[in-house]
Motif scaffolding. Structure first.
Motif, PDB file in Angstrom:
ATOM      1  N   UNK A  62       0.630  -1.153   0.239  1.00  0.00           N
ATOM      2  CA  UNK A  62       0.155  -0.201  -0.405  1.00  0.00           C
ATOM      3  C   UNK A  62       0.997   1.547  -0.251  1.00  0.00           C
ATOM      4  N   UNK A  63       2.076   1.106   0.657  1.00  0.00           N
ATOM      5  CA  UNK A  63       3.136   2.547   0.649  1.00  0.00           C
ATOM      6  C   UNK A  63       4.108   2.450  -0.434  1.00  0.00           C
ATOM      7  N   UNK A 238       4.609   9.357   2.177  1.00  0.00           N
ATOM      8  CA  UNK A 238       3.409   8.828   1.238  1.00  0.00           C
ATOM      9  C   UNK A 238       4.246   9.314   0.289  1.00  0.00           C
ATOM     10  N   UNK A 239       3.778   8.508  -0.250  1.00  0.00           N
ATOM     11  CA  UNK A 239       3.921   8.647  -1.782  1.00  0.00           C
ATOM     12  C   UNK A 239       2.675   8.634  -2.845  1.00  0.00           C
ATOM     13  N   UNK A 240       2.574   9.993  -4.086  1.00  0.00           N
ATOM     14  CA  UNK A 240       1.524  10.043  -4.395  1.00  0.00           C
ATOM     15  C   UNK A 240       1.342   8.796  -5.537  1.00  0.00           C
ATOM     16  N   UNK A 245      -1.132   6.420   0.662  1.00  0.00           N
ATOM     17  CA  UNK A 245      -1.366   8.103   0.043  1.00  0.00           C
ATOM     18  C   UNK A 245      -3.460   8.643   0.446  1.00  0.00           C
ATOM     19  N   UNK A 246      -3.612   7.873  -0.339  1.00  0.00           N
ATOM     20  CA  UNK A 246      -4.805   8.698  -0.632  1.00  0.00           C
ATOM     21  C   UNK A 246      -6.120   8.060   0.575  1.00  0.00           C
TER      22      UNK A 246
END
Length: 301
Positions: A62-63, A238-240, A245-246
């Motif tokens: 997820x990250x 956090x990576x776009x 991130x969402x």
């Protein structure tokens, strides 16, 4: 900072980037893997460390926003041929006379076959000089499947592993999208330490959603209880484009604030030092001289 290094290095070589494989120049120096070998006559730009990128994963965490592809049907024979050809091409175009270390990263390189790893190493030895005790690291996910392949990876030529434990908390592992649990990590660490004594690194992420300084200190003690001689700590960022991130953007979860993350990092540095781990790079800690030659190379250019 490493991004800057990559840009600078591109000026040194006729760079290629097929399959995300990168060849990096390093300073000529003696290490624990080159004792008794006279490299003083080799110019700096005649030496290199080799990073080999395996771009496949069985799922996306997820990250993570790394260059990767989700596939359970990889054509391993084709990938082996491509990696061998790319290795040979990069070394020949770069005109290096010696490779000081090899690092298989990803993606999830422990999903590759041991034969693929062996063939890449063999290609290096046929194309240039790879010292017999050169550090050869493989990133490993601690799933049951990949733990079962460790012995074969050692036979293939790997002599150091970096295990993506990331957390010793099953709820956090699930949130991060990992495919293993804490018990899987424990089994993998134990097996790796038996097969690669003194050459096992544990990767851990801090600053996870809901994590507190107290829970982090407790987790560090558990990590130290099972660790070998190398630990890498990474702050969760956090990576776009990632699921994490969402979730944060939509207010579904919350990361610790910057002050809390700084406290976690400083506490980790202090705790690891007390237990004999010397910090030799921003994220890397080692005891008994078990620093990674490959990691060190990025910071000595």
């Amino acid at each position: 900072m490493k991004t800057t290094l990559y840009r600078n290095l591109s000026k040194c070589f006729h760079s290629k980037n097929v399959l995300d494989m990168r060849l990096h120049a390093v300073y000529g120096k003696r290490t624990q893997y080159s004792q008794g070998v006279d490299i003083s006559d080799l110019p700096i730009d005649d030496q290199a460390v080799l990073y080999v990128h395996w771009p496949y994963c069985s799922k996306r965490c997820t990250y993570c926003n790394f260059n990767k592809y989700i596939s359970r049907n990889v054509d391993n024979e084709r990938m082996t041929r491509c990696l061998m050809k790319e290795t040979q091409t990069l070394i020949e175009c770069s005109h290096v006379s010696r490779i000081n270390s090899i690092f298989f990263g990803g993606g999830t390189p422990s999903l590759a076959t041991p034969r693929t790893i062996a063939k890449v190493i063999e290609t290096v030895t046929k194309t240039t000089w790879l010292h017999g005790n050169a550090e050869v690291t493989l990133e490993v996910n601690p799933t049951h499947l990949e733990t079962g392949k460790l012995r074969d990876f050692r036979s293939a030529g790997v002599n150091r592993v970096s295990i993506g434990v990331q957390a010793l908390n099953d709820s956090d592992l699930k949130l991060l999208g990992r495919e293993h649990d804490t018990q899987d990590s424990m089994r993998c660490i134990e097996e790796a330490r038996n097969l690669f004594p003194g050459c096992v690194s544990i990767d851990v992420i801090f600053g996870r959603p809901g994590q507190t300084l107290g829970s982090w200190i407790s987790e560090l003690q558990k990590i130290l209880a099972v660790s070998d001689q190398h630990i890498s700590l990474y702050q969760l960022t956090l990576e776009r484009g990632t699921q994490l991130f969402k979730w944060v953007q939509n207010g579904l979860i919350e990361l610790p604030d910057e002050d809390a993350m700084a406290d976690m990092y400083l506490e980790a540095v202090k705790t690891l030092e007390i237990h004999g781990f010397k910090q030799y790079e921003v994220s890397n800690f080692a005891k008994n001289g078990a620093t990674s030659d490959h990691n060190t190379a990025y910071w000595t250019i």
